[in-house]
Write a protein that holds these residues in place. Sequence first.
Motif, PDB file in Angstrom:
ATOM      1  N   VAL A 139       0.850  -1.193   0.000  1.00  0.00           N
ATOM      2  CA  VAL A 139       0.000   0.000   0.000  1.00  0.00           C
ATOM      3  C   VAL A 139       0.887   1.245   0.000  1.00  0.00           C
ATOM      4  O   VAL A 139       1.863   1.320   0.747  1.00  0.00           O
ATOM      5  N   ARG A 140       0.521   2.212  -0.847  1.00  0.00           N
ATOM      6  CA  ARG A 140       1.233   3.497  -0.898  1.00  0.00           C
ATOM      7  C   ARG A 140       0.615   4.469   0.096  1.00  0.00           C
ATOM      8  O   ARG A 140      -0.597   4.625   0.152  1.00  0.00           O
ATOM      9  N   THR A 141       1.488   5.134   0.853  1.00  0.00           N
ATOM     10  CA  THR A 141       1.044   6.160   1.797  1.00  0.00           C
ATOM     11  C   THR A 141       1.969   7.362   1.659  1.00  0.00           C
ATOM     12  O   THR A 141       3.186   7.194   1.578  1.00  0.00           O
ATOM     13  N   TYR A 142       1.403   8.552   1.635  1.00  0.00           N
ATOM     14  CA  TYR A 142       2.216   9.758   1.546  1.00  0.00           C
ATOM     15  C   TYR A 142       2.574  10.253   2.943  1.00  0.00           C
ATOM     16  O   TYR A 142       1.733  10.268   3.847  1.00  0.00           O
ATOM     17  N   VAL A 143       3.819  10.636   3.105  1.00  0.00           N
ATOM     18  CA  VAL A 143       4.331  11.084   4.397  1.00  0.00           C
ATOM     19  C   VAL A 143       4.947  12.464   4.228  1.00  0.00           C
ATOM     20  O   VAL A 143       5.868  12.648   3.423  1.00  0.00           O
TER      21      VAL A 143
ATOM     22  N   HIS B 267      10.296   2.883   3.649  1.00  0.00           N
ATOM     23  CA  HIS B 267      10.632   2.228   2.389  1.00  0.00           C
ATOM     24  C   HIS B 267       9.773   2.843   1.294  1.00  0.00           C
ATOM     25  O   HIS B 267       8.562   2.957   1.435  1.00  0.00           O
ATOM     26  N   GLY B 268      10.422   3.242   0.205  1.00  0.00           N
ATOM     27  CA  GLY B 268       9.669   3.828  -0.901  1.00  0.00           C
ATOM     28  C   GLY B 268      10.484   4.876  -1.625  1.00  0.00           C
ATOM     29  O   GLY B 268      11.654   4.663  -1.943  1.00  0.00           O
TER      30      GLY B 268
ATOM     31  N   ASN C 249      13.220   4.087  -4.863  1.00  0.00           N
ATOM     32  CA  ASN C 249      12.747   2.788  -4.409  1.00  0.00           C
ATOM     33  C   ASN C 249      13.812   2.243  -3.471  1.00  0.00           C
ATOM     34  O   ASN C 249      14.637   1.419  -3.846  1.00  0.00           O
ATOM     35  N   THR C 250      13.797   2.722  -2.227  1.00  0.00           N
ATOM     36  CA  THR C 250      14.903   2.440  -1.315  1.00  0.00           C
ATOM     37  C   THR C 250      14.453   2.611   0.129  1.00  0.00           C
ATOM     38  O   THR C 250      13.280   2.891   0.401  1.00  0.00           O
TER      39      THR C 250
ATOM     40  N   ALA D 239       7.297  12.107   1.007  1.00  0.00           N
ATOM     41  CA  ALA D 239       7.790  10.738   0.870  1.00  0.00           C
ATOM     42  C   ALA D 239       6.634   9.839   0.458  1.00  0.00           C
ATOM     43  O   ALA D 239       5.465  10.092   0.785  1.00  0.00           O
ATOM     44  N   ILE D 240       6.963   8.791  -0.275  1.00  0.00           N
ATOM     45  CA  ILE D 240       5.993   7.759  -0.631  1.00  0.00           C
ATOM     46  C   ILE D 240       6.389   6.495   0.121  1.00  0.00           C
ATOM     47  O   ILE D 240       7.419   5.878  -0.165  1.00  0.00           O
TER      48      ILE D 240
END
Length: 576
Positions: A25-29, A95-96, A157-158, A180-181
């Motif tokens: 799942v993608r979450t924006y931070v 992570h992302g 992607n890290t 951040a993703i």
Amino acid sequence: MKNLTLLLFAVVACWAWADRVDPRVRTYVDPVRIVWKTAAASGHSGRFAVADEQTLLAPKHGQVPELGWKVRTGCRLVNNGNAPGIVLDFGRELHGGLQLALSAASTRNLRVRLRFGESVAETFSDALSGERGASNDHAQRDLELTLPVMGTQEIGNTGFRFVRIDLLLAGTAVFDSIRAISLMRPMTAVGNFRSSDERLNRVFDTAVRTVHLCCQDYLWDGIKRDRLVWMGDTHPETMVILNVFGAAAILPESLDYMAATTPPDQWMNTMPTYTFWWIRNVAEWYRYTGDRSYLAKHADYLDKTFAHVEKGLDKDGVWTAGNFLDWPTKHNDKAATAGTQGLALETAREVVLMAEALNRPALAARARAFAAKIAAQKPDPNGAKSAAALLALAGLCDPKEMYDAVLGQKGHADVSTFYGYYMLEAMSRAGAHQRALDTVRDYWGAMLDVGATSFWEDFNLAWTNNCFRIDEVPVPGKKDIHGDYGEFCYPGFRHSFCHGWSGGPAAWCINHVLGIRPLDVGCRTVEVKPFLGDLAWAEGAMALPDGRAVMVRASRNPDGTMAVTVDAPPGIKVVR
């Protein structure tokens, strides 16, 4: 008949090439802090390097424009001959990647340099030159890209917590937002732990998060490096997942992947001990879930793999095919060989367990014979705590003897983030529960003291002497705990600061402080024997394979006795 054959081929082909849904799942931070920015440039009045950077900390929509079509505000980076930069802190290891939104007030075709860091110091390093171990291996951490005006760009992607952005070309970049993703598998923590010691609670939470972060495409060792399924690394992760998240699909998926990509006459990850760990991980899954059908799927592979393992033992019962345990024992070949003996013995016993469940008496007999040869030995750990722990747990040496001679010596020196889990288990086996509790607080807790929000690939308490925190800009005259240490494959900034093998304390707290441990296959019978030591109270739960949990609370009475309450679901037998 021909048409039916074509139809079957088409079905198989569609299945083979079917699109797969990403389980994550993608979450924006949003960033929580501006760590650093370039100082204002000298010269003509009104020129500046970075301005209005605090606007990046406000909640964002992720859409350009953020504040309306006529509003021209945002974080401004101006390059008037000097490349300005800014470092953002997203508050915790993620992570992302990153999403950058550039407003219409920006110069077109601007080029920026991005540097992801697990420490602030890493964002100041140069991966292209390999400065102090910095690299783009496994994941791009230092890169350049052109940004679109009036639009968003996503990159990365890290594993990271900090990001540095530098404007490379002359012009003005106005950022409406930089977010951040976070990319994560949704996994519900059924098992949990709390106690009267907040430091211990933070260690538990950080250990669980470290393992959860490594649950990506498969169960990885790290999210920056190596982003691979290293079988040895996964065993502490397996124990955390089973105790906290339960029968999570990522475990059999990762075990299946390794079996599918490693012929049975070759070593997992090229190392014999990692084949041992695959066998042990499969056994842990079976012991916890009781899923015999999973064993049956791998029965032939297990048989052939163990046949390969048998070739590594000489006529005297000494393992000769390779002995990597962990980094601290790389300097101590005698200890690594001794520890491998213990690991090989435990592996053979796990083969017996699974062979009997599969009704394969010939395989069980071979494994017993293999174990008997090793059991006749009494290897010397040569002062190494990793080796002593494995020998104690395998019963090749008396746990109390190993504690008195090795594990209880030299304070927390020679503890490792990987084999530290087995050291904790061996201390408990020797009855040194309080020493194990102190090790969790003092060793893993020391990483928290220097700013860690996830646990590391390796760690030495001596590194903290005169060091600056990982969330600080480098301090002249102080040691950089990230860039100045590390060896073997992890020198300097190559060192992973989120490594799943370091999560062992989470499983240990549930199994030994709360004292909840399964006694049979499928967790139908569970032992509850808490240890409080110097804690006033502790409470929490161990996950069961069906999604339920056994809950325990232990507290110290005024007279020093312990009050224990247990809440177990129907059908679960509790042994006190």
